[in-house]
Design a protein around this motif. Structure first.
Motif, PDB file in Angstrom:
ATOM      1  N   ALA A 274      29.669  53.379  41.736  1.00 50.91           N
ATOM      2  CA  ALA A 274      31.133  53.459  41.806  1.00 50.91           C
ATOM      3  C   ALA A 274      31.617  53.880  43.184  1.00 50.91           C
ATOM      4  O   ALA A 274      32.830  53.876  43.435  1.00 50.91           O
ATOM      5  CB  ALA A 274      31.655  54.423  40.749  1.00 50.91           C
ATOM      6  N   ARG A 275      30.709  54.212  44.083  1.00 51.79           N
ATOM      7  CA  ARG A 275      31.087  54.490  45.471  1.00 51.79           C
ATOM      8  C   ARG A 275      31.815  53.288  46.079  1.00 51.79           C
ATOM      9  O   ARG A 275      32.669  53.438  46.944  1.00 51.79           O
ATOM     10  CB  ARG A 275      29.828  54.837  46.271  1.00 51.79           C
ATOM     11  N   GLU A 276      31.491  52.086  45.591  1.00 52.78           N
ATOM     12  CA  GLU A 276      32.127  50.862  46.081  1.00 52.78           C
ATOM     13  C   GLU A 276      33.632  50.891  45.886  1.00 52.78           C
ATOM     14  O   GLU A 276      34.386  50.237  46.620  1.00 52.78           O
ATOM     15  CB  GLU A 276      31.501  49.654  45.371  1.00 52.78           C
ATOM     16  N   THR A 277      34.095  51.663  44.909  1.00 56.06           N
ATOM     17  CA  THR A 277      35.539  51.683  44.634  1.00 56.06           C
ATOM     18  C   THR A 277      36.346  52.371  45.728  1.00 56.06           C
ATOM     19  O   THR A 277      37.568  52.246  45.756  1.00 56.06           O
ATOM     20  CB  THR A 277      35.838  52.368  43.286  1.00 56.06           C
ATOM     21  N   ALA A 278      35.670  53.085  46.629  1.00 59.06           N
ATOM     22  CA  ALA A 278      36.408  53.707  47.742  1.00 59.06           C
ATOM     23  C   ALA A 278      37.053  52.636  48.619  1.00 59.06           C
ATOM     24  O   ALA A 278      38.236  52.736  48.973  1.00 59.06           O
ATOM     25  CB  ALA A 278      35.477  54.594  48.572  1.00 59.06           C
ATOM     26  N   ILE A 279      36.288  51.593  48.955  1.00 59.67           N
ATOM     27  CA  ILE A 279      36.850  50.565  49.831  1.00 59.67           C
ATOM     28  C   ILE A 279      37.854  49.698  49.063  1.00 59.67           C
ATOM     29  O   ILE A 279      38.860  49.247  49.621  1.00 59.67           O
ATOM     30  CB  ILE A 279      35.739  49.703  50.474  1.00 59.67           C
ATOM     31  N   ARG A 280      37.643  49.511  47.756  1.00 63.93           N
ATOM     32  CA  ARG A 280      38.625  48.760  46.971  1.00 63.93           C
ATOM     33  C   ARG A 280      39.935  49.539  46.869  1.00 63.93           C
ATOM     34  O   ARG A 280      41.022  48.942  46.826  1.00 63.93           O
ATOM     35  CB  ARG A 280      38.082  48.460  45.574  1.00 63.93           C
ATOM     36  N   THR A 281      39.836  50.856  46.819  1.00 64.28           N
ATOM     37  CA  THR A 281      41.041  51.687  46.811  1.00 64.28           C
ATOM     38  C   THR A 281      41.793  51.535  48.128  1.00 64.28           C
ATOM     39  O   THR A 281      43.029  51.431  48.144  1.00 64.28           O
ATOM     40  CB  THR A 281      40.666  53.160  46.570  1.00 64.28           C
ATOM     41  N   ALA A 282      41.061  51.504  49.242  1.00 64.03           N
ATOM     42  CA  ALA A 282      41.701  51.341  50.555  1.00 64.03           C
ATOM     43  C   ALA A 282      42.412  49.994  50.662  1.00 64.03           C
ATOM     44  O   ALA A 282      43.542  49.903  51.169  1.00 64.03           O
ATOM     45  CB  ALA A 282      40.662  51.492  51.666  1.00 64.03           C
ATOM     46  N   VAL A 283      41.762  48.943  50.183  1.00 64.96           N
ATOM     47  CA  VAL A 283      42.374  47.605  50.194  1.00 64.96           C
ATOM     48  C   VAL A 283      43.661  47.606  49.365  1.00 64.96           C
ATOM     49  O   VAL A 283      44.709  47.118  49.799  1.00 64.96           O
ATOM     50  CB  VAL A 283      41.385  46.550  49.649  1.00 64.96           C
ATOM     51  N   GLY A 284      43.584  48.171  48.176  1.00 62.82           N
ATOM     52  CA  GLY A 284      44.763  48.223  47.311  1.00 62.82           C
ATOM     53  C   GLY A 284      45.869  49.083  47.875  1.00 62.82           C
ATOM     54  O   GLY A 284      47.054  48.765  47.722  1.00 62.82           O
ATOM     55  N   ALA A 285      45.489  50.169  48.547  1.00 60.35           N
ATOM     56  CA  ALA A 285      46.494  51.055  49.141  1.00 60.35           C
ATOM     57  C   ALA A 285      47.266  50.348  50.244  1.00 60.35           C
ATOM     58  O   ALA A 285      48.481  50.544  50.402  1.00 60.35           O
ATOM     59  CB  ALA A 285      45.828  52.319  49.675  1.00 60.35           C
ATOM     60  N   LEU A 286      46.582  49.514  51.015  1.00 59.89           N
ATOM     61  CA  LEU A 286      47.279  48.711  52.025  1.00 59.89           C
ATOM     62  C   LEU A 286      48.287  47.782  51.344  1.00 59.89           C
ATOM     63  O   LEU A 286      49.424  47.639  51.798  1.00 59.89           O
ATOM     64  CB  LEU A 286      46.262  47.917  52.834  1.00 59.89           C
ATOM     65  N   CYS A 287      47.866  47.186  50.224  1.00 60.46           N
ATOM     66  CA  CYS A 287      48.777  46.308  49.475  1.00 60.46           C
ATOM     67  C   CYS A 287      49.945  47.092  48.885  1.00 60.46           C
ATOM     68  O   CYS A 287      51.072  46.591  48.818  1.00 60.46           O
ATOM     69  CB  CYS A 287      48.016  45.588  48.368  1.00 60.46           C
ATOM     70  N   LYS A 288      49.675  48.331  48.470  1.00 65.38           N
ATOM     71  CA  LYS A 288      50.750  49.186  47.953  1.00 65.38           C
ATOM     72  C   LYS A 288      51.839  49.393  48.999  1.00 65.38           C
ATOM     73  O   LYS A 288      53.035  49.427  48.674  1.00 65.38           O
ATOM     74  CB  LYS A 288      50.195  50.555  47.550  1.00 65.38           C
ATOM     75  N   CYS A 289      51.434  49.572  50.257  1.00 69.22           N
ATOM     76  CA  CYS A 289      52.421  49.755  51.332  1.00 69.22           C
ATOM     77  C   CYS A 289      53.404  48.590  51.363  1.00 69.22           C
ATOM     78  O   CYS A 289      54.617  48.783  51.534  1.00 69.22           O
ATOM     79  CB  CYS A 289      51.713  49.859  52.692  1.00 69.22           C
ATOM     80  N   ILE A 290      52.888  47.382  51.184  1.00 65.58           N
ATOM     81  CA  ILE A 290      53.736  46.190  51.203  1.00 65.58           C
ATOM     82  C   ILE A 290      54.562  46.100  49.929  1.00 65.58           C
ATOM     83  O   ILE A 290      55.762  45.778  49.963  1.00 65.58           O
ATOM     84  CB  ILE A 290      52.866  44.932  51.406  1.00 65.58           C
ATOM     85  N   LEU A 291      53.946  46.390  48.795  1.00 67.60           N
ATOM     86  CA  LEU A 291      54.663  46.324  47.518  1.00 67.60           C
ATOM     87  C   LEU A 291      55.846  47.286  47.484  1.00 67.60           C
ATOM     88  O   LEU A 291      56.927  46.943  46.993  1.00 67.60           O
ATOM     89  CB  LEU A 291      53.709  46.623  46.361  1.00 67.60           C
TER      90      LEU A 291
END
Length: 373
Positions: free
Chosen positions: A129-146
């Motif tokens: 589940a360590r992989e979810t750290a980078i997926r969180t970062a990707v989603g957080a960038l998208c959150k900025c736009i949303l």
């Protein structure tokens, strides 16, 4: 088309992602992304790994100053724990140090037989589940736009170990602040104490515990997704992404599992009030026929107990087919709290992607004009 690939291993040098299709001129707050990573690392029931890592993202391309350029965006999170694992990951281990005992419920056994490297360590490093750290970062960038186009995504823990929290409006800021300040991300203080006791009990017994998470998305325009083809339905797309997160086993939209309801009470009536279409209920969870209907998109996600447990359960040594007990790999007791943050950000990527599929735009100014029409 918005897309990304991520790479990296649990104890490797770094986790990384390349995101393609992000509109230009979007304002990106790196501090916001890093705060999402902090939110993911917090929570009652976390293991010792979180005492080592202090996740922060580096942007290597695609953002100039604070604005996107339209070029692919490269994101990197370095693993501090790599220093302790460099010898193992560089192959400096003997035959006797290879892992051949799989943890039931994990990817160990299937990965061992599928990729045939002869060492479960290679499976552990990527299924973690360590992989979810980078997926969180990707989603957080998208959150900025949303956020800039009026879409807000919030979550809470609904249940851990069978202990149910109160139903509250996540867009009541006072209630949500209470959830954010809770170490188990629930609303009711009495429930919080009960959940913490349950997690402590599992830790003492060498066991783990799962639960459920409620996600609500406000501001998604009507008409996102499509019923034209099965693979374009918004609820199907969100399900695919949410189910890809480690440990997730079931998903419900709205009140979809309420078997007591009948057609007359489940299906959300459509009314007109002074020229405005309104829906008195949201049992469908904001999606009908695979298309957003303008209501909040509401999802409940169910996470199984983490399969890495100290307490012995039966397994097999795959090297010689001996019956043995499971082996222990450092892990959390409960992953439900951090999973709630991961799932928010997984939703953010998929929702932005589908908005861009409906309103194709290479720059944020054009996208906003489409949305405002």
């Amino acid at each position: 088309m918005l897309r990304f690939l991520d790479a990296g291993e649990s104890h490797g040098k770094a986790l990384m992602a390349i995101i393609d299709g992000v509109p230009s001129n979007a304002e990106i707050d790196i501090d916001f992304i890093n705060n999402e990573l902090i939110r993911r690392q917090n929570g009652y029931g976390r293991g010792k790994r979180m005492q080592i890592e202090k996740d922060r993202v580096e942007i290597w391309s695609g953002i100039r100053g604070t604005k996107t350029t339209g070029n692919p965006i490269t994101m990197v999170i370095f693993n501090k724990d790599y220093e302790n694992w460099a010898k193992v990951l560089n192959g400096n281990t003997g035959e006797n140090e290879k892992i051949t005992i799989p943890r039931p419920g994990h990817g160990d056994m299937v990965g061992y037989f599928k990729y045939k490297t002869g060492d479960i360590r290679d499976v552990i490093e990527r299924t973690s589940a360590r992989e979810t750290a980078i997926r969180t970062a990707v989603g957080a960038l998208c959150k900025c736009i949303l956020v800039s186009i009026g879409v807000d995504i919030r979550s809470k823990v609904m249940n851990i170990g069978g202990i149910e929290d109160d139903n509250v409006d996540l867009f009541d800021n006072e209630a949500y602040l209470r959830i954010e300040n809770s170490s188990v991300r629930c609303y009711n203080e009495h429930v919080e104490n009960m959940i913490k006791y349950e997690i402590d009990k599992c830790k003492q017994q060498g066991d783990t515990v799962g639960g459920s998470i409620f996600i609500s998305v406000r501001g998604v325009p009507l008409g996102i997704g499509s019923y034209i083809q099965w693979d374009r339905k918004l609820d199907a797309i969100l399900s695919y992404a949410l189910m890809s997160v480690q440990g997730i086993k079931a998903i419900e939209f709205g009140k979809g599992t309420d078997l007591a309801k009948r057609g007359t009470t489940f299906n959300d009536e459509i009314l007109c009030n002074k020229g405005e279409i309104i829906r008195p209920t949201n049992n469908c969870g904001g999606i009908e026929a695979g298309v957003s209907n303008g209501q909040n998109i509401e999802i409940t996600v169910y996470m199984k107990p983490i399969p890495t447990i100290k307490k012995s359960i039966r397994s097999v040594d795959l090297k010689n087919n001996d019956n043995v007990v499971n082996r222990y790999e450092r892990s959390d007791v409960c992953g439900v709290v951090p999973a709630s943050i991961v799932l928010e950000n997984v939703c953010a990527f998929e929702i932005l992607k589908e908005i861009l599929n409906t309103y194709p735009a290479d720059d944020i100014i054009t996208l906003k004009k489409y949305i405002e029409k």
